[in-house]
Motif scaffolding. Structure first.
Motif, short mmCIF file in Angstrom:
data_model
loop_
_atom_site.label_atom_id
_atom_site.label_comp_id
_atom_site.label_asym_id
_atom_site.label_seq_id
_atom_site.Cartn_x
_atom_site.Cartn_y
_atom_site.Cartn_z
N LEU A 31 0.84 -1.20 0.00
CA LEU A 31 0.00 0.00 0.00
C LEU A 31 0.87 1.25 0.00
CD1 LEU A 31 -2.54 -1.12 2.75
CD2 LEU A 31 -2.87 -1.21 0.28
N ILE A 32 0.38 2.28 -0.64
CA ILE A 32 1.04 3.58 -0.63
C ILE A 32 0.04 4.63 -0.13
CG2 ILE A 32 2.73 3.10 -2.43
CD1 ILE A 32 0.87 4.54 -4.41
N LYS A 33 0.56 5.67 0.48
CA LYS A 33 -0.30 6.75 0.96
C LYS A 33 -0.42 7.80 -0.14
CE LYS A 33 0.46 6.01 5.78
NZ LYS A 33 0.98 6.41 7.03
N ILE A 90 9.90 -9.60 -3.56
CA ILE A 90 8.97 -9.13 -2.53
C ILE A 90 9.74 -8.28 -1.51
CG2 ILE A 90 7.46 -9.85 -0.63
CD1 ILE A 90 6.16 -10.34 -3.35
N ALA A 91 10.94 -8.73 -1.14
CA ALA A 91 11.75 -7.98 -0.18
C ALA A 91 12.12 -6.61 -0.74
CB ALA A 91 13.00 -8.77 0.18
N LEU A 97 9.14 0.48 -0.19
CA LEU A 97 8.01 1.16 0.45
C LEU A 97 8.37 1.68 1.84
CD1 LEU A 97 5.02 -1.08 -0.64
CD2 LEU A 97 5.54 1.24 -1.39
N GLU A 98 9.30 1.02 2.52
CA GLU A 98 9.70 1.47 3.85
C GLU A 98 10.66 2.64 3.79
OE1 GLU A 98 11.33 -2.02 5.66
OE2 GLU A 98 9.37 -2.99 5.84
#
Length: 157
Positions: A31-33, A90-91, A97-98
């Motif tokens: 997810l992204i904001k 995936i990592a 995203l982090e």
């Protein structure tokens, strides 16, 4: 166990992921904001990074279990086989995203008078001033060498 990509109905990504988690299936819905603007207000919402896709990690023989979830359409296939996403991929998505060091990216047009640095070719690392910008070409002035260059513009995106 492999990561597979399932195609889901539009705007059902988060709901499908939630139900799959309750079924004890490992699921990842990145997810992204985003800031959404309505006529009367702005609101920050979480939206799926990949519209209509959710990642699931399960054994090959358990793949049919996802069809019990409303909103699941099918698996994504590659060369006649269900597409498998590697753990490293995936990592990378999770790490990307982090990483919150990039807040916002803006793209600006090149305009006459802008100063640029030439990054390639025989004039590498020379500063130039844009004199004129067309659709495919631009005219640059290089003050240190007292020359004018007509340069072809490459697509950067």
């Amino acid at each position: 166990m492999n990561w597979y990509v399932i195609y889901v109905q539009s705007k059902k990504e988060k709901k499908v992921a939630e139900i799959l988690q309750k079924m004890q299936i490992e699921v990842y819905c990145p997810l992204i904001k985003e800031v959404k603007q309505w006529s009367d207000r702005k609101k920050t919402v979480e939206s799926p990074l990949f519209k209509s896709y959710v990642f699931v990690r399960l054994k090959d023989k358990e793949r049919s279990n996802v069809y019990d979830v409303p909103g699941v359409v099918r698996y994504l296939f590659w060369l006649g086989q269900p597409a498998i996403v590697r753990d490293e991929e995936i990592a990378i998505i999770k790490k990307w995203l982090e990483d919150d060091t990039i807040e916002e990216i803006t793209l600006n047009k090149l305009l006459p008078g802008d100063e640029i640095l030439i990054k390639n070719g025989p004039l590498k690392d020379k500063k130039a001033i844009i004199q004129e910008v067309g659709k495919k070409r631009m005219r640059l002035a290089i003050p240190g060498l007292s020359i004018i260059i007509n340069a072809k513009i490459k697509d950067v995106l």
